[in-house]
Design an enzyme around this catalytic site. Structure first.
Site, PDB file in Angstrom:
ATOM      1  N   HIS A   1     -17.986 107.568  58.841  1.00 54.35           N
ATOM      2  CA  HIS A   1     -17.698 107.870  57.443  1.00 54.35           C
ATOM      3  C   HIS A   1     -16.976 109.201  57.274  1.00 54.35           C
ATOM      4  O   HIS A   1     -17.235 110.173  57.978  1.00 54.35           O
ATOM      5  CB  HIS A   1     -18.996 107.886  56.630  1.00 54.35           C
ATOM      6  CG  HIS A   1     -19.997 108.883  57.129  1.00 54.35           C
ATOM      7  ND1 HIS A   1     -20.039 110.195  56.696  1.00 54.35           N
ATOM      8  CD2 HIS A   1     -21.008 108.771  58.031  1.00 54.35           C
ATOM      9  CE1 HIS A   1     -21.017 110.844  57.289  1.00 54.35           C
ATOM     10  NE2 HIS A   1     -21.625 110.004  58.113  1.00 54.35           N
ATOM     11  N   ASP A   2     -16.046 109.215  56.347  1.00 55.31           N
ATOM     12  CA  ASP A   2     -15.360 110.424  55.885  1.00 55.31           C
ATOM     13  C   ASP A   2     -14.467 111.066  56.944  1.00 55.31           C
ATOM     14  O   ASP A   2     -14.056 112.211  56.781  1.00 55.31           O
ATOM     15  CB  ASP A   2     -16.375 111.463  55.370  1.00 55.31           C
ATOM     16  CG  ASP A   2     -17.345 110.875  54.355  1.00 55.31           C
ATOM     17  OD1 ASP A   2     -16.869 110.388  53.320  1.00 55.31           O
ATOM     18  OD2 ASP A   2     -18.568 110.873  54.608  1.00 55.31           O
TER      19      ASP A   2
ATOM     20  N   GLY B   1     -19.305 111.544  61.737  1.00 55.92           N
ATOM     21  CA  GLY B   1     -18.825 111.715  60.368  1.00 55.92           C
ATOM     22  C   GLY B   1     -18.031 112.986  60.160  1.00 55.92           C
ATOM     23  O   GLY B   1     -18.270 114.007  60.818  1.00 55.92           O
TER      24      GLY B   1
END
Length: 351
Positions: free
Chosen positions: A197-198, A215
């Site tokens: 994520h991200d 992340g």
């Protein structure tokens, strides 16, 4: 026997409605579409896309929701699923058992290999550009693996064009509405890689098998990883850098540098990568001179890394080389308050 439910999903749209949908999805206002082709002879732009006369094929065993939007010339194999909010661009190919879920957009000429899953029934969206290949059993646009994610929050993933994402790779959406997972163009992401994520991944990168990005990792352009490497969350990987196989990267890698080791350490410049990407002999010579001054001081009286960087900046020849200035800025950025510093290095100090 065909169930009533599956028949309802597969029921073809009326010709008028399908034509309206295809015209709307094929409009020039949609950034995912790559219709325009340049004529090599006269430089003019062809108005008709290469798939203009290609027939659309939907296998009877596929489940395509009647509200899904399909471009021209798509090919959808058996046992595929396309959800109600999906948009599939022109000339896309879905091999058997591949699926498009949630608010997901596929650009033109994308290929989903057997078992590939794109998108998720979550708030937010997954947007994939043109000419991407999603490998066998890859999962792209799924929910993040972050305990801080709150159910119902919007989450996002955007992927550019011309990426090859190989088998069993997983790429996750962002963990919060204010962020986004981004992948640029022309990346080769080999088998069983993970992009969490991200993350922010640039363009023209090569990730070898089992490259794992935690992340919020940032990877710039033209970086190259060997197999089975792990990158700690919030690390930055600079452009034209190389990570040796089996490395655990827990701090930033500045531009142009090579690291390796169980706990990755700087091992010098990525000389082979620089040569392959067309850096001149003069540029490489200047980068080597700057690297030696910063990380291989001739004696212990030259201060720390910051002091030695100042000395390079005061060198009348080196400071004029743009690549040297770019490397210095990359190192300096890594020591910012919200960053993790650079990977450890050996100081070859003469005594």
């Amino acid at each position: 026997m065909t169930s009533a439910l599956s028949f309802g999903f597969r029921r073809p749209l009326s010709l008028a409605l399908r034509g309206l949908i295809l015209r709307r999805f094929s409009s020039s206002s949609n950034p995912l579409h790559c219709f325009a082709e340049e004529d090599k002879h006269d430089g003019t732009e062809k108005r008709d896309p290469p798939h203009h006369n290609r027939p659309t094929f939907i296998h009877p065993a596929a489940i395509v929701h009647p509200e899904a939007i399909l471009g021209q010339g798509v090919s959808i194999g058996p046992f595929c699923t396309i959800g109600p909010s999906a948009k599939v661009g022109n000339a896309c190919q879905l091999y058997p058992g591949s699926h498009v879920f949630g608010n997901t957009e596929l650009g033109d000429n994308c290929v989903l290999m057997v078992g590939a899953v794109v998108g998720d029934d979550l708030p937010g969206h997954t947007v994939i550009g043109c000419n991407n290949t999603i490998g066998h059993h890859a999962v792209v646009g799924a929910k993040c693996q972050d305990m801080k994610y709150k159910p119902g929050n919007e989450c996002f993933l955007e992927i550019g064009a011309n990426n090859e994402i190989r088998e069993h790779t997983s790429i996750h959406r962002s963990s919060k509405p204010s962020d986004i997972t981004v992948i640029g163009d022309n990346n080769l992401i080999m088998g069983s890689c993970h992009i969490a994520h991200d993350c922010k991944v640039g363009s023209n990168n090569v990730f070898a098998n089992n490259t794992l990005l935690a992340g919020h990792v940032v990877v710039e352009d033209h970086a190259h990883t060997a197999g089975a490497i792990v990158v700690h969350q919030f690390c930055h990987i600079g452009s034209f850098s190389f990570i040796g196989g089996g490395s655990v990267v827990s701090q930033d890698i500045p531009k142009y540098m090579m690291v390796s080791g169980e706990r990755a350490q700087l091992r010098g410049l990525n000389l082979e990568g620089l040569r392959r990407h067309g850096f001149s002999v003069a540029e490489i010579r200047s980068l080597r001179a700057a690297y030696r001054k910063i990380f291989m001081p001739i004696n212990a009286n030259l201060g720390g890394v910051e002091d030695r960087m100042v000395q390079v900046e005061q060198d009348e020849e080196l400071v004029l080389v743009p690549t040297v200035r770019s490397m210095l800025q990359s190192i300096r950025d890594s020591f910012a308050e919200d960053r993790r510093g650079i990977c450890k290095f050996r100081s070859w100090i003469e005594t």
